[in-house]
Design a protein around this motif. Structure first.
Motif: not given
Lengths: 158, 378
Positions: A13, A16-17, A19-20, A23-24, A27, A33, A35, A48-49, A52, B142, B159, B201, B206
């Motif tokens: 446990x 796994x925590x 690991x997560x 990731x956070x 960032x 990174x 956006x 705008x496209x 649109x 994410x 569009x 994530x 767990x």
């Protein structure tokens, strides 16, 4: 036996925590990174496209001329009754009567931006514009007349 | 004057001794809309769940009866707004089937690519929102980062970001954006590099596993008898992918696997959707470089009139089987129209899979059913 299983569960446990969290944490330490767009602040650079679907407009050229013949194809294609074409008869100098639009009334509050009027228009007189900030204080301002005052139909369009 | 004893008698009929009735919704953040669940509890154990519908009923089926065969397609974007493109496709397929309109190959390929992009976008949103229901806030951002790339592609080509209305009977409204292929390829590379983040994530977490494994078990027999389709039924081991059974457009030309899990619990439903995203990427990769040249819309008459009779088409949306049934009297508008929406049937299984479990597990089983309320109510 039970203790061993319990401890391995705890270890699994926590790993796994972690690991997560890695990731956070990545960032958190790499803000470049991210956006997220800061919308009201980036108004000047916001692109705008071109396709649109924001609202229906009628392009006019430099001589204040448009391409609308008043055929009411857009009015028939519209599923919500957003567009109303008011026509009049123009008398040319030779005495010929010709149908032309008096006003193309467009009610933005009813429009669902389905684009069916643009596809139906045989002379490409109307198009979608990419504006999306439509908030006004008065509801009546949402009812627009698309042809500019004093505008005429362009030569050569039937 | 009211009779006080009668009111007391009425409340006693609501529940037995020791039971508590709570209203979840219609304004509840975890129901993702205006779904109203009347939950009968005994302590923390769920006794009964009764969904009350009708808060967002717009009578779309009746509305469609007054719209022509070109116009009624746009309304279906407002039903299952997360797979609006696939809903539009189902309606267009019906008109094309009824009138025997020939659709150019180019339009077919683009329709399938956009359908799969819509499916990925829908599953991405579901993944983020579902993790948020269970208390994990970060996966939401994410998932939305990748989804934003898809909505950008949609904005460029169709569009609009959500309610596209890009499909017309006979093909597409206009040709794809010149940058379309480039942007889709960029999305595929981005998605493939970031999909491991979800595993770190969410999937391997767990807390997430212990909250979803063994929760809300739906057996294959029940999935069939409740009419569940899509990822909900496939997680119970029922093969029901319309793209495989009744291939439409170019699904018979591409290679992909129907993702089937057998556990039937919330975690299996999660796994099916994550794997389905990878299968959608596989389909797009096969098609994106092979879009044939040619027209994007076939020749159609100005006024579309369906011949007299009954028509039914089905497509696989992100939630399951979406069916369109039209009775035509030969006019320009449908005489009667009925939509078979996947959300309604999937919701009907909620009472069955939740009875006996704790109220905290209701979030997990409801989240993995992937309910979109406007789709249920129409």
């Amino acid at each position: 036996m039970f203790l061993k299983e319990y401890l391995s569960d705890v270890a699994k446990g926590v790993s796994s925590l972690l690991k997560g969290m890695r990731k956070t944490g990545y960032y958190f330490t790499h803000p470049k990174e991210i956006i997220t767009e800061q919308y009201p602040d980036n108004r000047a650079t916001l692109l705008m496209s071109e396709r649109f679907k924001g609202e229906v407009v009628m392009p006019h050229d430099a001589n204040n001329e448009h391409a609308c013949t008043g055929c009411t194809a857009c009015e028939l294609a519209c599923p919500n009754g957003t567009i109303k074409v008011v026509t009049k008869f123009e008398v040319s100098p030779e005495g010929k009567k010709k149908k032309a639009i008096d006003a193309l009334v467009y009610r933005l509050e009813l429009c669902t931006m389905c684009n069916l009027c643009i596809v139906a228009c045989p002379s490409d007189a109307i198009k979608m514009a990419p504006n999306f900030e439509h908030s006004v204080f008065d509801r009546t301002k949402l009812t627009k007349i698309l042809n500019k005052p004093g505008s005429k139909i362009r030569e050569g369009i039937e | 004057m009211y009779n006080q004893t009668e009111i007391i008698k009425d409340t006693s009929e609501l529940g037995a001794e020791g039971e508590l009735v709570i209203n979840m919704g219609p304004q509840h953040p975890a129901t993702h809309g205006v779904l109203h669940l009347v939950v009968t509890l005994n302590g923390e154990t769920i006794k009964k769940i009764e969904p009350h519908l009708g808060y967002i009923h717009r009578s779309i089926e009746k509305m469609c009866e007054s719209l022509t065969y070109r116009q009624f397609i746009y309304v279906t974007s407002r039903m299952d707004y997360l797979s609006s493109h696939i809903n539009n496709l189902g309606c267009a397929l019906l008109v094309e089937k009824g009138m025997q309109i020939e659709v150019p190959d180019r339009a077919k390929y683009i329709r399938v690519i956009l359908s799969e992009l819509t499916r990925i976008a829908s599953h991405e949103l579901w993944l983020g929102a579902m993790a948020m229901d269970l208390g994990a806030f970060t996966p939401f951002f994410y998932a939305f980062r990748e989804r934003e790339m898809i909505t950008d592609i949609m904005e460029d080509t169709c569009g609009a970001r959500l309610t596209m209305n890009y499909i017309v009977p006979g093909g597409l409204m206009y040709d794809i954006h010149p940058d379309f292929q480039k942007k889709v390829k960029a999305f595929i590379t981005q998605f493939k590099s970031k999909v491991t983040e979800y595993e770190d994530l969410v999937t391997n977490n767990v807390i997430f596993q212990s909250r979803t494994k063994g929760v809300g078990i739906l057996s294959a027999e029940d999935a069939i008898s409740y009419g569940c389709t899509g990822p909900v039924a496939r997680a119970s081991g029922v093969s029901c992918d319309i793209r495989k059974i009744y291939p439409y457009e170019v699904y018979d030309k591409v290679e992909f696997d129907e993702v089937i899990e057998t556990a039937g619990d919330s975690f299996a439903r999660y796994i099916v959707r994550v794997k389905e995203m990878n299968q959608s990427i596989r389909i797009i990769e096969q098609l994106i470089d092979n879009i044939p040249e040619g027209d994007f819309v076939g020749k159609t008459k100005n006024v579309l009139k369906l011949p007299k009779g009954e028509f039914y088409t089905r497509v696989e949306t992100a939630r399951g089987e979406f069916g369109v049934y039209v009775v035509s009297e030969g006019g320009t508008t449908p005489h009667r129209i009925k939509f078979r929406s996947p959300g309604f049937s999937n919701l009907s299984a909620l009472n069955h899979i939740s009875v006996g479990s704790k109220i905290g597990d209701l979030m997990a089983s409801m989240g993995t059913l992937d309910l979109v309320i406007p789709d249920i109510d129409r």
